[in-house]
Design a protein around this motif. Structure first.
Motif, PDB file in Angstrom:
ATOM      1  N   ILE A  40     -22.009  -3.981   4.107  1.00  0.00           N
ATOM      2  CA  ILE A  40     -22.327  -4.150   2.683  1.00  0.00           C
ATOM      3  C   ILE A  40     -22.256  -2.800   1.970  1.00  0.00           C
ATOM      4  N   VAL A  41     -22.830  -1.768   2.591  1.00  0.00           N
ATOM      5  CA  VAL A  41     -22.788  -0.427   1.993  1.00  0.00           C
ATOM      6  C   VAL A  41     -21.339   0.044   1.868  1.00  0.00           C
ATOM      7  N   TRP A  42     -20.548  -0.173   2.913  1.00  0.00           N
ATOM      8  CA  TRP A  42     -19.136   0.224   2.872  1.00  0.00           C
ATOM      9  C   TRP A  42     -18.392  -0.503   1.748  1.00  0.00           C
ATOM     10  N   LEU A  43     -18.622  -1.822   1.620  1.00  0.00           N
ATOM     11  CA  LEU A  43     -17.972  -2.572   0.544  1.00  0.00           C
ATOM     12  C   LEU A  43     -18.315  -1.983  -0.815  1.00  0.00           C
ATOM     13  N   GLU A  44     -19.600  -1.679  -1.029  1.00  0.00           N
ATOM     14  CA  GLU A  44     -20.019  -1.112  -2.315  1.00  0.00           C
ATOM     15  C   GLU A  44     -19.427   0.283  -2.503  1.00  0.00           C
ATOM     16  N   ASP A  45     -19.526   1.120  -1.477  1.00  0.00           N
ATOM     17  CA  ASP A  45     -19.046   2.502  -1.604  1.00  0.00           C
ATOM     18  C   ASP A  45     -17.532   2.589  -1.791  1.00  0.00           C
ATOM     19  N   GLN A  46     -16.789   1.779  -1.055  1.00  0.00           N
ATOM     20  CA  GLN A  46     -15.345   1.950  -0.999  1.00  0.00           C
ATOM     21  C   GLN A  46     -14.546   0.996  -1.883  1.00  0.00           C
ATOM     22  N   LYS A  47     -15.058  -0.187  -2.136  1.00  0.00           N
ATOM     23  CA  LYS A  47     -14.237  -1.198  -2.809  1.00  0.00           C
ATOM     24  C   LYS A  47     -14.848  -1.714  -4.113  1.00  0.00           C
ATOM     25  N   ILE A  48     -16.090  -2.118  -4.082  1.00  0.00           N
ATOM     26  CA  ILE A  48     -16.670  -2.752  -5.268  1.00  0.00           C
ATOM     27  C   ILE A  48     -17.095  -1.705  -6.291  1.00  0.00           C
ATOM     28  N   ARG A  49     -17.853  -0.721  -5.849  1.00  0.00           N
ATOM     29  CA  ARG A  49     -18.282   0.406  -6.692  1.00  0.00           C
ATOM     30  C   ARG A  49     -18.953  -0.053  -7.995  1.00  0.00           C
ATOM     31  N   PHE A 108     -33.396  -5.039  -1.762  1.00  0.00           N
ATOM     32  CA  PHE A 108     -32.367  -4.307  -2.488  1.00  0.00           C
ATOM     33  C   PHE A 108     -31.017  -5.035  -2.429  1.00  0.00           C
ATOM     34  N   PHE A 109     -30.749  -5.661  -1.288  1.00  0.00           N
ATOM     35  CA  PHE A 109     -29.516  -6.434  -1.160  1.00  0.00           C
ATOM     36  C   PHE A 109     -29.547  -7.636  -2.109  1.00  0.00           C
ATOM     37  N   GLU A 110     -30.687  -8.287  -2.203  1.00  0.00           N
ATOM     38  CA  GLU A 110     -30.809  -9.420  -3.119  1.00  0.00           C
ATOM     39  C   GLU A 110     -30.594  -8.972  -4.565  1.00  0.00           C
ATOM     40  N   SER A 151     -23.421 -10.281  -9.936  1.00  0.00           N
ATOM     41  CA  SER A 151     -23.273 -11.678 -10.396  1.00  0.00           C
ATOM     42  C   SER A 151     -22.790 -12.621  -9.298  1.00  0.00           C
ATOM     43  N   CYS A 152     -23.227 -12.337  -8.070  1.00  0.00           N
ATOM     44  CA  CYS A 152     -22.906 -13.224  -6.955  1.00  0.00           C
ATOM     45  C   CYS A 152     -23.706 -14.515  -7.124  1.00  0.00           C
ATOM     46  N   PRO A 153     -23.064 -15.670  -7.020  1.00  0.00           N
ATOM     47  CA  PRO A 153     -23.780 -16.931  -7.194  1.00  0.00           C
ATOM     48  C   PRO A 153     -24.645 -17.326  -5.993  1.00  0.00           C
ATOM     49  N   PHE A 154     -24.574 -16.561  -4.906  1.00  0.00           N
ATOM     50  CA  PHE A 154     -25.311 -16.901  -3.693  1.00  0.00           C
ATOM     51  C   PHE A 154     -26.497 -15.973  -3.502  1.00  0.00           C
ATOM     52  N   LYS A 155     -27.554 -16.520  -2.968  1.00  0.00           N
ATOM     53  CA  LYS A 155     -28.767 -15.756  -2.684  1.00  0.00           C
ATOM     54  C   LYS A 155     -28.699 -15.221  -1.257  1.00  0.00           C
TER      55      LYS A 155
END
Length: 155
Positions: free
Chosen positions: A30-39, A60-62, A69-73
């Motif tokens: 999850i951290v990698w996705l945020e750091d490298q792709k989603i930002r 924090f993940f929630e 705006s993820c529709p999933f919890k």
């Protein structure tokens, strides 16, 4: 994740050979996705998400899921991962549209070929013995009760 030509669109390397747990791998991913792709967050605002060993990390993940705006919890982990991967791919494509442009052309060609391959279904001869045999084989496979009219059985 690979595009149609086999080029890597998103690549994540896990800590193979380390003594990490599945939960640690998940959090690192999850951290990698945020750091490298989603930002989505500014670099300085990613600290809580990066603190993967914190007992508050799920909270924090929630919040992160809500912020993007993820529709999933959080309790729907696999669905959230799939959604985040989809977001990452969309963002990666947006950032590198020229790089993946040829892949889109290939997908369009594949769609055209699929449409051409589907045409035989439009002109299907229901009186063809092969068609009748296929319906009977399908009925046997699906354990559907036999009927004198194979078209009724097909329906």
């Amino acid at each position: 994740l690979f595009n149609k030509k086999g080029s890597v669109a998103i690549e994540f390397r896990s800590g193979e050979g380390s003594a990490s747990t599945d939960e640690t791998e998940f959090r690192n991913f999850i951290v990698w996705l945020e750091d490298q792709k989603i930002r989505h967050y500014k670099i300085e605002d990613r600290g809580n998400l990066r603190n993967i060993h914190s007992s508050d990390w799920p909270k924090f993940f929630e919040k992160y899921l809500t912020d993007v705006s993820c529709p999933f919890k959080i309790q729907y982990r696999q669905e959230a991962i799939d959604w985040l991967l989809g977001l990452a791919v969309r963002l990666e494509y947006g950032d590198n549209a020229e790089k993946y442009k040829d892949s889109v052309s290939d997908n369009t060609k594949n769609a055209d070929n699929a449409a051409k391959n589907a045409e035989p279904l439009i002109n299907l001869d229901v009186n063809n013995p092969d068609f009748k045999a296929g319906v009977m084989a399908l009925a046997n496979l699906l354990q559907i009760q036999r009927h004198d009219d194979y078209l009724v059985m097909l329906k």
